[in-house]
Structures are given as structure tokens and as C-alpha cells.
Motif scaffolding. Sequence first.
Motif, PDB file in Angstrom:
ATOM      1  N   ALA A  40      16.976 -36.662 -10.058  1.00 55.03           N
ATOM      2  CA  ALA A  40      18.344 -36.168 -10.184  1.00 55.03           C
ATOM      3  C   ALA A  40      18.919 -35.850  -8.803  1.00 55.03           C
ATOM      4  CB  ALA A  40      18.378 -34.923 -11.054  1.00 55.03           C
ATOM      5  N   LYS A  41      20.198 -36.221  -8.592  1.00 57.63           N
ATOM      6  CA  LYS A  41      20.855 -35.939  -7.318  1.00 57.63           C
ATOM      7  C   LYS A  41      21.352 -34.499  -7.291  1.00 57.63           C
ATOM      8  CE  LYS A  41      22.381 -40.598  -6.124  1.00 57.63           C
ATOM      9  NZ  LYS A  41      23.547 -41.450  -5.797  1.00 57.63           N
ATOM     10  N   ALA A  42      21.235 -33.878  -6.123  1.00 63.41           N
ATOM     11  CA  ALA A  42      21.720 -32.506  -5.970  1.00 63.41           C
ATOM     12  C   ALA A  42      23.241 -32.501  -6.054  1.00 63.41           C
ATOM     13  CB  ALA A  42      21.264 -31.945  -4.631  1.00 63.41           C
ATOM     14  N   ALA A  43      23.796 -31.475  -6.658  1.00 60.40           N
ATOM     15  CA  ALA A  43      25.240 -31.359  -6.784  1.00 60.40           C
ATOM     16  C   ALA A  43      25.854 -31.166  -5.398  1.00 60.40           C
ATOM     17  CB  ALA A  43      25.594 -30.187  -7.686  1.00 60.40           C
ATOM     18  N   PRO A  44      27.002 -31.788  -5.121  1.00 58.38           N
ATOM     19  CA  PRO A  44      27.635 -31.606  -3.810  1.00 58.38           C
ATOM     20  C   PRO A  44      28.066 -30.163  -3.606  1.00 58.38           C
ATOM     21  CG  PRO A  44      29.108 -32.751  -5.338  1.00 58.38           C
ATOM     22  CD  PRO A  44      27.776 -32.672  -6.003  1.00 58.38           C
ATOM     23  N   VAL A  45      28.034 -29.736  -2.343  1.00 57.35           N
ATOM     24  CA  VAL A  45      28.430 -28.372  -2.005  1.00 57.35           C
ATOM     25  C   VAL A  45      29.955 -28.303  -1.933  1.00 57.35           C
ATOM     26  CG1 VAL A  45      28.303 -26.564  -0.251  1.00 57.35           C
ATOM     27  CG2 VAL A  45      26.290 -27.979  -0.739  1.00 57.35           C
ATOM     28  N   ASP A  46      30.552 -27.315  -2.584  1.00 55.45           N
ATOM     29  CA  ASP A  46      31.992 -27.106  -2.543  1.00 55.45           C
ATOM     30  C   ASP A  46      32.283 -25.997  -1.530  1.00 55.45           C
ATOM     31  OD1 ASP A  46      34.668 -26.641  -2.872  1.00 55.45           O
ATOM     32  OD2 ASP A  46      34.613 -26.486  -5.055  1.00 55.45           O
ATOM     33  N   CYS A  47      32.686 -26.391  -0.332  1.00 51.79           N
ATOM     34  CA  CYS A  47      32.889 -25.412   0.742  1.00 51.79           C
ATOM     35  C   CYS A  47      34.148 -24.576   0.551  1.00 51.79           C
ATOM     36  CB  CYS A  47      32.915 -26.115   2.093  1.00 51.79           C
ATOM     37  SG  CYS A  47      31.309 -26.846   2.542  1.00 51.79           S
ATOM     38  N   ALA A  48      34.944 -24.889  -0.465  1.00 54.02           N
ATOM     39  CA  ALA A  48      36.074 -24.027  -0.818  1.00 54.02           C
ATOM     40  C   ALA A  48      35.578 -22.789  -1.563  1.00 54.02           C
ATOM     41  CB  ALA A  48      37.081 -24.787  -1.670  1.00 54.02           C
ATOM     42  N   LYS A  49      34.381 -22.903  -2.139  1.00 49.90           N
ATOM     43  CA  LYS A  49      33.834 -21.816  -2.949  1.00 49.90           C
ATOM     44  C   LYS A  49      32.685 -21.078  -2.267  1.00 49.90           C
ATOM     45  CE  LYS A  49      35.033 -24.096  -7.318  1.00 49.90           C
ATOM     46  NZ  LYS A  49      34.508 -24.680  -8.574  1.00 49.90           N
ATOM     47  N   VAL A  50      32.022 -21.735  -1.333  1.00 50.70           N
ATOM     48  CA  VAL A  50      30.875 -21.121  -0.658  1.00 50.70           C
ATOM     49  C   VAL A  50      31.060 -21.210   0.850  1.00 50.70           C
ATOM     50  CG1 VAL A  50      29.284 -21.625  -2.554  1.00 50.70           C
ATOM     51  CG2 VAL A  50      29.529 -23.267  -0.676  1.00 50.70           C
ATOM     52  N   LYS A  51      30.268 -20.416   1.576  1.00 49.91           N
ATOM     53  CA  LYS A  51      30.347 -20.363   3.043  1.00 49.91           C
ATOM     54  C   LYS A  51      29.551 -21.513   3.651  1.00 49.91           C
ATOM     55  CE  LYS A  51      28.314 -16.890   5.244  1.00 49.91           C
ATOM     56  NZ  LYS A  51      28.030 -15.556   5.843  1.00 49.91           N
ATOM     57  N   CYS A  52      30.235 -22.367   4.410  1.00 56.09           N
ATOM     58  CA  CYS A  52      29.592 -23.548   4.978  1.00 56.09           C
ATOM     59  C   CYS A  52      29.660 -23.540   6.502  1.00 56.09           C
ATOM     60  CB  CYS A  52      30.264 -24.823   4.467  1.00 56.09           C
ATOM     61  SG  CYS A  52      30.055 -25.141   2.700  1.00 56.09           S
ATOM     62  N   ILE A  53      28.746 -24.269   7.104  1.00 52.44           N
ATOM     63  CA  ILE A  53      28.727 -24.477   8.546  1.00 52.44           C
ATOM     64  C   ILE A  53      28.146 -25.862   8.798  1.00 52.44           C
ATOM     65  CG2 ILE A  53      26.409 -23.493   8.930  1.00 52.44           C
ATOM     66  CD1 ILE A  53      27.542 -22.239  11.528  1.00 52.44           C
ATOM     67  N   ALA A  54      28.595 -26.526   9.874  1.00 53.69           N
ATOM     68  CA  ALA A  54      28.095 -27.860  10.211  1.00 53.69           C
ATOM     69  C   ALA A  54      27.384 -27.835  11.557  1.00 53.69           C
ATOM     70  CB  ALA A  54      29.247 -28.855  10.252  1.00 53.69           C
ATOM     71  N   LEU A  55      26.142 -28.291  11.574  1.00 55.75           N
ATOM     72  CA  LEU A  55      25.400 -28.490  12.820  1.00 55.75           C
ATOM     73  C   LEU A  55      25.531 -29.954  13.196  1.00 55.75           C
ATOM     74  CD1 LEU A  55      22.142 -26.411  12.188  1.00 55.75           C
ATOM     75  CD2 LEU A  55      24.360 -25.646  13.062  1.00 55.75           C
ATOM     76  N   THR A  56      25.996 -30.214  14.413  1.00 54.56           N
ATOM     77  CA  THR A  56      26.228 -31.590  14.849  1.00 54.56           C
ATOM     78  C   THR A  56      25.382 -31.891  16.074  1.00 54.56           C
ATOM     79  OG1 THR A  56      28.091 -31.042  16.326  1.00 54.56           O
ATOM     80  CG2 THR A  56      28.590 -31.390  13.987  1.00 54.56           C
ATOM     81  N   PHE A  57      24.925 -33.128  16.178  1.00 50.48           N
ATOM     82  CA  PHE A  57      23.966 -33.505  17.223  1.00 50.48           C
ATOM     83  C   PHE A  57      24.487 -34.725  17.980  1.00 50.48           C
ATOM     84  CE2 PHE A  57      21.800 -31.274  13.890  1.00 50.48           C
ATOM     85  CZ  PHE A  57      20.983 -30.384  14.567  1.00 50.48           C
ATOM     86  N   ASP A  58      24.655 -34.575  19.300  1.00 55.30           N
ATOM     87  CA  ASP A  58      25.194 -35.636  20.149  1.00 55.30           C
ATOM     88  C   ASP A  58      24.077 -36.428  20.832  1.00 55.30           C
ATOM     89  OD1 ASP A  58      27.633 -34.601  19.465  1.00 55.30           O
ATOM     90  OD2 ASP A  58      28.307 -34.239  21.526  1.00 55.30           O
ATOM     91  N   ASP A  59      24.470 -37.605  21.307  1.00 49.53           N
ATOM     92  CA  ASP A  59      23.668 -38.431  22.231  1.00 49.53           C
ATOM     93  C   ASP A  59      22.470 -39.119  21.589  1.00 49.53           C
ATOM     94  OD1 ASP A  59      25.410 -37.316  24.064  1.00 49.53           O
ATOM     95  OD2 ASP A  59      23.946 -35.922  24.901  1.00 49.53           O
ATOM     96  N   GLY A  60      22.381 -39.146  20.294  1.00 53.06           N
ATOM     97  CA  GLY A  60      21.204 -39.696  19.632  1.00 53.06           C
ATOM     98  C   GLY A  60      21.370 -41.153  19.242  1.00 53.06           C
ATOM     99  N   PRO A  61      20.382 -41.646  18.490  1.00 53.23           N
ATOM    100  CA  PRO A  61      19.211 -40.906  18.024  1.00 53.23           C
ATOM    101  C   PRO A  61      18.253 -40.597  19.163  1.00 53.23           C
ATOM    102  CG  PRO A  61      19.552 -42.937  16.728  1.00 53.23           C
ATOM    103  CD  PRO A  61      20.409 -43.018  17.942  1.00 53.23           C
ATOM    104  N   GLY A  62      17.905 -39.327  19.309  1.00 52.04           N
ATOM    105  CA  GLY A  62      16.924 -38.912  20.299  1.00 52.04           C
ATOM    106  C   GLY A  62      15.510 -39.181  19.827  1.00 52.04           C
ATOM    107  N   LYS A  63      14.560 -39.030  20.727  1.00 51.31           N
ATOM    108  CA  LYS A  63      13.178 -39.374  20.386  1.00 51.31           C
ATOM    109  C   LYS A  63      12.530 -38.384  19.428  1.00 51.31           C
ATOM    110  CE  LYS A  63      11.471 -37.437  24.775  1.00 51.31           C
ATOM    111  NZ  LYS A  63      10.796 -37.784  26.043  1.00 51.31           N
ATOM    112  N   TYR A  64      13.174 -37.223  19.190  1.00 51.42           N
ATOM    113  CA  TYR A  64      12.623 -36.249  18.239  1.00 51.42           C
ATOM    114  C   TYR A  64      13.384 -36.261  16.909  1.00 51.42           C
ATOM    115  CZ  TYR A  64      11.125 -34.530  22.830  1.00 51.42           C
ATOM    116  OH  TYR A  64      10.618 -34.430  24.103  1.00 51.42           O
ATOM    117  N   ALA A  65      14.244 -37.248  16.716  1.00 55.51           N
ATOM    118  CA  ALA A  65      15.129 -37.240  15.545  1.00 55.51           C
ATOM    119  C   ALA A  65      14.369 -37.292  14.229  1.00 55.51           C
ATOM    120  CB  ALA A  65      16.109 -38.403  15.623  1.00 55.51           C
ATOM    121  N   ASP A  66      13.232 -37.965  14.210  1.00 55.87           N
ATOM    122  CA  ASP A  66      12.485 -38.048  12.942  1.00 55.87           C
ATOM    123  C   ASP A  66      11.983 -36.680  12.506  1.00 55.87           C
ATOM    124  OD1 ASP A  66      10.746 -38.003  15.126  1.00 55.87           O
ATOM    125  OD2 ASP A  66       9.242 -39.290  14.165  1.00 55.87           O
TER     126      ASP A  66
END
Length: 274
Positions: A40-66
Amino acid sequence: MRSPTRLALATSCALALVSTPTAAWSADTPKAEGKTASTAKAAPVDCAKVKCIALTFDDGPGKYADKLLDTFKKYKSKATFFLEGQYVKSRPAFAKRMVAEGHDIGNHSYTHPHLRELSEDKIREELQKTQDIVKKATGKYPTTIRPPYGEFDTRVQAIATEMGMPIVLWNGGSRDWATKNETAIYNEVLKNAKRDGVILMHDWVEQTVTVMPKLLAALQKQGYHVVAVSSLRGFKDAKAGDVYPVGSEKDKDLSSESPTGDPEAYAESPADGL
């Protein structure tokens, strides 16, 4: 010749063996409800209803990405990866896994130049070359642009509009590229954490990847859902060429969060595999 009684008994035993699985056979066969739950697929998060934050990663894929992807999978979280075409070329499997596991992917140019110093043709080349190589590796095109160093001008915006992609900057950082210290990275992210925040990080910084389990656990304990940028409130309203988060381009501290100068002076990721 077998007696009728013996024949009936033998038939009964045979039917029992066919219709009733042994304990060992049952243990090796998943139950129906367990199979359903695992697929079963997890239900999508509704950020209008819950507190969300996005972590973003530049310059990749880096060698530790896996390893980083393993952590996000364990914590049932999503990230956004702004990919450089030259590293997608050397690590296509990492880029493919990012897409397969439901993370956002964005375009961070091919060689990480200062786009404002290039001609329009060169800007297009940097971005389109990355679009093509990411599509080849993953089956999907990046849907957003993050210009290197967060630098852009009206020409870059016009080309982003042509290509049909918003420009994604950030409103908080980790300074992981500068400190390369787990405690400092952890504290900086938590200091900058806020609802619908977009945090700048780098997947080639080993300490970032190492501290990520502790960091995700802390954010979740504070009530955050760690999601891809596309899930944040307001992003769905961002049109091609728009800057998101709104007003981030006016942040005077923006440039201090991003590496400056020659990328070869700080990036440990490039040398291997190219």
C-alpha cells in the motif's frame, strides 16, 4: 484387496494433507493482509494541515547519496535534490534511485558556473544539457531550477520561463560546506527550521549525511513532516520563471549560505568517478 473402511480412512487422510497446509508451509507464505499492507502507498502529506519543512541538497548526486537515501527511506521522509549534470553522468544509478523513491529532482546546471557571467546561449546549454542527461538516467526531467550560488538575473528567469520551470532558492541553510561539523550542521538546521522552510544542504558533505538520522528524528519530534519542495504550501502556485520561496531573492543573507568562489575549492564529490 483393501477393506472399505481402510480405503475411506486413507482417502480422508489424503484430502486432509491437500486441504490443510503444514505449519512449515504456512510460515513461509505471507498472509494476505500483510501483503496488502506492504504494497500500500503512503498517503500524501497535506502541508496545509500539518507542519512541513523541505531539506534540499545541491551539487549531487554526491558520493554519499546512497547512504542519505537509505536514511530518508528509514524515516519515511522525502527530499529535493538539485543535480549537476556532470555528476549525474558519473552516478546515474543514484539519480535513478532518487526518482524511483519519490524525491524531487531539480536542475543545478551542468558544471556549476556563475550563470550571470555567461551568455544566454551558454546558460541554455548548461541547463538543457542537465535536463537531457537527467532524463536519460532517470526517465524524468527536472521540474525546477536552482541556479548555482543562488545567482540569477532577468535572462536566467526568461530562460527558466522558456523551459517551463520555477526557480527554487531557500530561506534557511546548514552551512555544512563551511563547517563540515555534525554538531554545527545539526544546530544550524534546527535554528533555521520553520514551517514551509526550504533548507540548503549538500549531499557531498559526509558530516551532513552522517548526522541526518539524528536531524530527521529531531525535526519529527518537533512535529515537522519532512517533504519535497513540491509538497510545500504555496509551491503549487509557482509558475515558470517565478522564484520560490516568495521573497527569498531579497534575502541579504542568502549568499552566505551557499559556497562561493571556485566549486573545486570546496566540493569533495567531483574528483571520483568522472
